[in-house]
Scaffold this motif. Structure first.
Motif, PDB file in Angstrom:
ATOM      1  N   ARG A   1      40.894  30.985  33.216  1.00  0.00           N
ATOM      2  CA  ARG A   1      40.271  31.712  34.327  1.00  0.00           C
ATOM      3  C   ARG A   1      41.366  32.179  35.266  1.00  0.00           C
ATOM      4  O   ARG A   1      42.208  31.389  35.675  1.00  0.00           O
ATOM      5  CB  ARG A   1      39.318  30.823  35.129  1.00  0.00           C
ATOM      6  CG  ARG A   1      38.143  30.289  34.381  1.00  0.00           C
ATOM      7  CD  ARG A   1      37.189  29.500  35.261  1.00  0.00           C
ATOM      8  NE  ARG A   1      37.870  28.429  35.981  1.00  0.00           N
ATOM      9  CZ  ARG A   1      37.402  27.838  37.065  1.00  0.00           C
ATOM     10  NH1 ARG A   1      36.266  28.203  37.597  1.00  0.00           N
ATOM     11  NH2 ARG A   1      38.075  26.874  37.658  1.00  0.00           N
ATOM     12  N   LEU A   2      41.328  33.454  35.590  1.00  0.00           N
ATOM     13  CA  LEU A   2      42.234  34.000  36.602  1.00  0.00           C
ATOM     14  C   LEU A   2      41.390  34.412  37.800  1.00  0.00           C
ATOM     15  O   LEU A   2      40.407  35.136  37.665  1.00  0.00           O
ATOM     16  CB  LEU A   2      43.002  35.204  36.055  1.00  0.00           C
ATOM     17  CG  LEU A   2      44.014  34.888  34.955  1.00  0.00           C
ATOM     18  CD1 LEU A   2      44.533  36.177  34.329  1.00  0.00           C
ATOM     19  CD2 LEU A   2      45.160  34.066  35.515  1.00  0.00           C
ATOM     20  N   LYS A   3      41.806  33.949  38.980  1.00  0.00           N
ATOM     21  CA  LYS A   3      41.016  34.217  40.177  1.00  0.00           C
ATOM     22  C   LYS A   3      41.064  35.702  40.533  1.00  0.00           C
ATOM     23  O   LYS A   3      41.947  36.434  40.092  1.00  0.00           O
ATOM     24  CB  LYS A   3      41.469  33.344  41.333  1.00  0.00           C
ATOM     25  CG  LYS A   3      42.877  33.574  41.799  1.00  0.00           C
ATOM     26  CD  LYS A   3      43.216  32.579  42.899  1.00  0.00           C
ATOM     27  CE  LYS A   3      44.655  32.781  43.339  1.00  0.00           C
ATOM     28  NZ  LYS A   3      45.024  31.890  44.423  1.00  0.00           N
TER      29      LYS A   3
ATOM     30  N   GLU B   1      31.101  27.991  39.120  1.00  0.00           N
ATOM     31  CA  GLU B   1      32.246  27.918  40.017  1.00  0.00           C
ATOM     32  C   GLU B   1      32.652  29.277  40.586  1.00  0.00           C
ATOM     33  O   GLU B   1      33.452  29.335  41.514  1.00  0.00           O
ATOM     34  CB  GLU B   1      33.438  27.286  39.298  1.00  0.00           C
ATOM     35  CG  GLU B   1      33.247  25.812  39.006  1.00  0.00           C
ATOM     36  CD  GLU B   1      33.125  24.968  40.259  1.00  0.00           C
ATOM     37  OE1 GLU B   1      34.011  25.060  41.126  1.00  0.00           O
ATOM     38  OE2 GLU B   1      32.140  24.214  40.374  1.00  0.00           O
ATOM     39  N   ALA B   2      32.129  30.371  40.034  1.00  0.00           N
ATOM     40  CA  ALA B   2      32.480  31.710  40.525  1.00  0.00           C
ATOM     41  C   ALA B   2      31.894  31.989  41.900  1.00  0.00           C
ATOM     42  O   ALA B   2      32.302  32.937  42.570  1.00  0.00           O
ATOM     43  CB  ALA B   2      32.018  32.768  39.528  1.00  0.00           C
ATOM     44  N   ASN B   3      30.938  31.189  42.330  1.00  0.00           N
ATOM     45  CA  ASN B   3      30.348  31.329  43.663  1.00  0.00           C
ATOM     46  C   ASN B   3      29.886  32.747  43.973  1.00  0.00           C
ATOM     47  O   ASN B   3      30.194  33.292  45.029  1.00  0.00           O
ATOM     48  CB  ASN B   3      31.321  30.831  44.736  1.00  0.00           C
ATOM     49  CG  ASN B   3      31.526  29.340  44.679  1.00  0.00           C
ATOM     50  OD1 ASN B   3      30.585  28.600  44.411  1.00  0.00           O
ATOM     51  ND2 ASN B   3      32.742  28.900  44.896  1.00  0.00           N
ATOM     52  N   GLY B   4      29.199  33.347  43.021  1.00  0.00           N
ATOM     53  CA  GLY B   4      28.630  34.668  43.265  1.00  0.00           C
ATOM     54  C   GLY B   4      29.567  35.828  43.025  1.00  0.00           C
ATOM     55  O   GLY B   4      29.181  36.972  43.208  1.00  0.00           O
ATOM     56  N   ILE B   5      30.814  35.574  42.623  1.00  0.00           N
ATOM     57  CA  ILE B   5      31.757  36.662  42.321  1.00  0.00           C
ATOM     58  C   ILE B   5      31.581  37.048  40.860  1.00  0.00           C
ATOM     59  O   ILE B   5      31.351  36.194  39.999  1.00  0.00           O
ATOM     60  CB  ILE B   5      33.204  36.227  42.627  1.00  0.00           C
ATOM     61  CG1 ILE B   5      33.338  35.939  44.121  1.00  0.00           C
ATOM     62  CG2 ILE B   5      34.215  37.273  42.174  1.00  0.00           C
ATOM     63  CD1 ILE B   5      34.667  35.344  44.528  1.00  0.00           C
ATOM     64  N   SER B   6      31.704  38.325  40.556  1.00  0.00           N
ATOM     65  CA  SER B   6      31.535  38.809  39.192  1.00  0.00           C
ATOM     66  C   SER B   6      32.532  38.158  38.245  1.00  0.00           C
ATOM     67  O   SER B   6      33.601  37.707  38.658  1.00  0.00           O
ATOM     68  CB  SER B   6      31.700  40.336  39.145  1.00  0.00           C
ATOM     69  OG  SER B   6      30.699  40.961  39.913  1.00  0.00           O
TER      70      SER B   6
END
Length: 152
Positions: free
Chosen positions: A11-13, A87-92
């Motif tokens: 995973r890359l932020k 864990e993405a907390n609503g981010i695509s």
């Protein structure tokens, strides 16, 4: 008890999936040393194509997802992906796959195909799971919830 790595998900932020100028300069010696001039040009072409196709919305870039052969089809990959979604907390979330057999799996998790380019002579599926709009709710009585309006 022996411990064994059976699966991995990269995973890359958001904002970190495309190498910047400094990162490219750090990569150059390795690219030059490990490739022929043709291989070096092919790699640069691939990186530029990849950058052009990268979604413009903030996103987590997922991949690779790999499960040890003896542990495949035991929901380990699904568990890792569901963790990443949570864990993405609503981010695509965004990923690429070059296996048609993976497309249906990712679609079952809510990913949609955004493009199907040929990259490095390989059919590739680019997939995005758009973030969900967060809706706030308020209590209206004992058991019912109503969406809150902007003016509420």
């Amino acid at each position: 008890m022996d411990q064994q790595l059976v699966g991995v998900l990269g995973r890359l932020k958001p904002g970190c999936c495309q190498p910047g100028y400094v990162e490219m300069m750090k990569l150059m010696p390795a690219l030059l040393a490990s490739n022929s001039p043709l291989g070096w040009l092919r790699t640069l072409r691939w990186l530029s194509q990849w950058a052009a196709l990268d979604p413009k919305v903030p996103h987590w870039h997922l991949g690779p997802l790999a499960i040890a052969p003896n542990f495949q089809r035991q929901c380990i990959g699904r568990t890792l992906m569901e963790y990443a979604v949570k864990e993405a907390n609503g981010i695509s979330l965004y990923l690429e796959t070059d296996k048609l057999s993976n497309v249906q799996f990712y679609q079952s998790l809510g990913f949609q195909i955004t493009a199907t380019p040929i990259l490095l002579d390989t059919q590739t599926w680019l997939m995005l799971k758009k973030h969900l709009s967060v809706v706030s709710y308020r209590r209206t009585g004992n058991h019912f919830l109503q969406p809150m309006r902007n003016n509420a």
